[in-house]
Design a protein around this motif. Structure first.
Motif, PDB file in Angstrom:
ATOM      1  N   GLU A  98      -6.055 -11.454  -1.108  1.00 22.32           N
ATOM      2  CA  GLU A  98      -5.927 -11.848  -2.509  1.00 22.32           C
ATOM      3  C   GLU A  98      -4.820 -12.889  -2.646  1.00 22.32           C
ATOM      4  OE1 GLU A  98      -5.284  -8.382  -4.907  1.00 22.32           O
ATOM      5  OE2 GLU A  98      -7.234  -7.506  -4.434  1.00 22.32           O
ATOM      6  N   LEU A 153      -7.086  -1.660   3.116  1.00 23.41           N
ATOM      7  CA  LEU A 153      -6.494  -1.924   1.807  1.00 23.41           C
ATOM      8  C   LEU A 153      -5.430  -3.020   1.899  1.00 23.41           C
ATOM      9  CD1 LEU A 153      -6.056   1.761   0.539  1.00 23.41           C
ATOM     10  CD2 LEU A 153      -7.644   0.056  -0.382  1.00 23.41           C
ATOM     11  N   ASP A 213      -7.063  -6.414   2.288  1.00 25.80           N
ATOM     12  CA  ASP A 213      -7.604  -6.851   0.995  1.00 25.80           C
ATOM     13  C   ASP A 213      -6.502  -7.446   0.119  1.00 25.80           C
ATOM     14  OD1 ASP A 213     -10.128  -5.997   1.712  1.00 25.80           O
ATOM     15  OD2 ASP A 213     -10.034  -4.121   0.583  1.00 25.80           O
ATOM     16  N   LEU A 214      -5.361  -6.762   0.056  1.00 27.40           N
ATOM     17  CA  LEU A 214      -4.243  -7.257  -0.747  1.00 27.40           C
ATOM     18  C   LEU A 214      -3.741  -8.609  -0.237  1.00 27.40           C
ATOM     19  CD1 LEU A 214      -1.815  -4.281  -1.577  1.00 27.40           C
ATOM     20  CD2 LEU A 214      -3.142  -5.677  -3.166  1.00 27.40           C
ATOM     21  N   VAL A 274       0.865  -1.173   0.000  1.00 21.90           N
ATOM     22  CA  VAL A 274       0.000   0.000   0.000  1.00 21.90           C
ATOM     23  C   VAL A 274       0.902   1.223   0.000  1.00 21.90           C
ATOM     24  CG1 VAL A 274      -1.821   1.273   1.194  1.00 21.90           C
ATOM     25  CG2 VAL A 274      -1.785  -1.242   1.279  1.00 21.90           C
ATOM     26  N   ASP A 275       0.797   2.045  -1.019  1.00 22.88           N
ATOM     27  CA  ASP A 275       1.641   3.227  -1.151  1.00 22.88           C
ATOM     28  C   ASP A 275       1.134   4.314  -0.213  1.00 22.88           C
ATOM     29  OD1 ASP A 275       3.158   5.390  -1.928  1.00 22.88           O
ATOM     30  OD2 ASP A 275       2.846   5.083  -4.081  1.00 22.88           O
ATOM     31  N   ARG A 291      -3.378  -7.477  -7.315  1.00 20.16           N
ATOM     32  CA  ARG A 291      -2.721  -6.202  -7.586  1.00 20.16           C
ATOM     33  C   ARG A 291      -1.359  -6.156  -6.904  1.00 20.16           C
ATOM     34  NH1 ARG A 291      -7.457  -3.018  -4.884  1.00 20.16           N
ATOM     35  NH2 ARG A 291      -7.269  -4.911  -3.613  1.00 20.16           N
ATOM     36  N   VAL A 310      -1.544  -0.674  -4.256  1.00 19.63           N
ATOM     37  CA  VAL A 310      -2.707   0.205  -4.199  1.00 19.63           C
ATOM     38  C   VAL A 310      -2.277   1.490  -3.499  1.00 19.63           C
ATOM     39  CG1 VAL A 310      -4.417  -1.643  -4.205  1.00 19.63           C
ATOM     40  CG2 VAL A 310      -3.520  -0.810  -2.041  1.00 19.63           C
ATOM     41  N   GLN A 311      -2.960   2.547  -3.783  1.00 21.91           N
ATOM     42  CA  GLN A 311      -2.595   3.852  -3.239  1.00 21.91           C
ATOM     43  C   GLN A 311      -3.485   4.200  -2.063  1.00 21.91           C
ATOM     44  OE1 GLN A 311      -1.530   7.071  -6.078  1.00 21.91           O
ATOM     45  NE2 GLN A 311      -3.148   8.243  -5.083  1.00 21.91           N
ATOM     46  N   SER A 312      -2.880   4.678  -0.998  1.00 21.82           N
ATOM     47  CA  SER A 312      -3.651   5.112   0.165  1.00 21.82           C
ATOM     48  C   SER A 312      -4.376   6.408  -0.155  1.00 21.82           C
ATOM     49  CB  SER A 312      -2.721   5.320   1.362  1.00 21.82           C
ATOM     50  OG  SER A 312      -1.902   6.460   1.142  1.00 21.82           O
TER      51      SER A 312
END
Length: 341
Positions: free
Chosen positions: A316, A309, A312-313, A168-169, A324, A327-329
């Motif tokens: 997956e 987030l 979720d990653l 997560v960025d 993915r 993902v971006q915060s």
């Protein structure tokens, strides 16, 4: 008095029959480990809820060999992640991540930094992990990947690891740009940057944003890296050294909150007023920033959304889906306080 016999327990076979799918599909849909069409997964979940089905977690663990547990790990040394803030950043992420994991049928264990250097994975049986801002040479991240465990980084990993580890960025570059612009808007003419010595992506992006500001403003480049394990004492020493060499400094941007508290302590001991003589800003709006005297200007990183987030990653990956890579915060928000007027 007659006692009604207990209702028969709803089984996984009952759910499969009512949903019109196989037992295997029900198992995969509910434990998040198999490849199941999203529409089928929703149908199975709705059927299970309607029937009041509760999976036998003990039986699942015996059957699959899994622990139904994930870990949340900090890459920061104890001096930063522990102490009076009660693990601060780590705990804020944990409160939401644990709930999100439990909704998916897995428990989460919080793994604070171990001063002994022992690998937590030697004593924990987990299916995957979240790790907070690992550096380029982070031993915990290397241990997780060597064991083949699914792992997600909160914050882009340092070095080359970001190519293999989903993350997560946290938008570290834009965050520092925001803080620098705020200090300049409050009248700062010479800002010093203090950050940790570890090879973290957040530090590298901070240095880049700072250099861009220096180039555009004509300020002197005044930056200092510190061993994170030095804690508040490191922040006090940094302020003393930098002000002795550069008395024109009128603002500090201190990436690590424990360093920022140490900077504030030195300024007060030296008889300098905050913010009238010197301003201070830090990155993370945690307990340390809020309880410092004066309270520190910082940034709301929306860690509740970041935690969701990241979960979720991770799930997956636990389902065997490459998913993915990043993902971006949400965009961080400035929280201006007394330390910058």
């Amino acid at each position: 008095m007659a006692v009604s016999p207990p209702s028969p327990r709803v089984t996984i076979s009952d759910v499969a029959r009512h949903a019109g799918v196989s037992v295997t599909t029900v198992s995969h849909a509910l434990n998040g480990r198999g490849q199941v069409d999203p529409a089928t997964r929703r149908k199975v979940e709705e059927t299970a809820r309607a029937l009041g089905y509760r999976p036998n977690r003990h039986a699942q663990r015996l059957r699959t060999g899994g622990s139904s547990m994930i870990a949340l790990m900090s890459s920061m040394p104890f001096a930063v992640a522990g102490g009076p803030s009660r693990l601060g950043f780590l705990m804020e992420v944990a409160s939401v991540a644990a709930s999100s994991a439990l909704e998916r049928g897995m428990a989460m264990v919080l793994v604070p930094p171990l001063e002994s250097g022992q690998s937590p994975l030697d004593i924990l049986d987990v299916d995957g992990a979240l790790i907070i801002e690992p550096s380029a040479d982070d031993r915990q991240l290397a241990d997780l990947t060597a064991r083949g465990l699914p792992v997600v980084s909160i914050g882009r990993p340092g070095g080359d690891a970001h190519g293999a580890v989903p993350y997560v960025d946290l938008l570290s570059g834009p965050t520092v740009q925001m803080l620098l612009a705020h200090l300049q808007a409050r009248g700062a003419r010479q800002i010093a940057l203090v950050l940790g010595a570890a090879q973290r992506t957040s530090y590298a992006q901070a240095e880049l944003a700072y250099q861009q500001m220096v180039d555009a403003s004509g300020m002197d480049h005044i930056a200092l890296r510190l061993d994170e394990a030095r804690g508040e004492a490191g922040g006090r020493d940094a302020a003393r050294l930098l002000l002795a060499a550069h008395p024109q400094i009128d603002a500090f941007l201190v990436l690590v909150d424990v360093f920022a508290v140490g900077v504030a302590q030195h300024l007060q001991q030296a008889g300098l007023r905050v913010p009238e003589d010197v301003m201070i800003a830090t990155r993370y709006d945690g307990i340390r920033a809020r309880t410092c005297e004066p309270p520190l200007t910082a940034v709301n990183l929306h860690l509740d959304q970041v935690a969701r987030l990241a979960i979720d990653l991770l799930f997956e990956r636990l389902r065997g889906n490459a998913g993915r890579q990043a993902v971006q915060s949400p965009m961080p928000e400035l929280v201006a306080r007394a330390s910058t007027r």
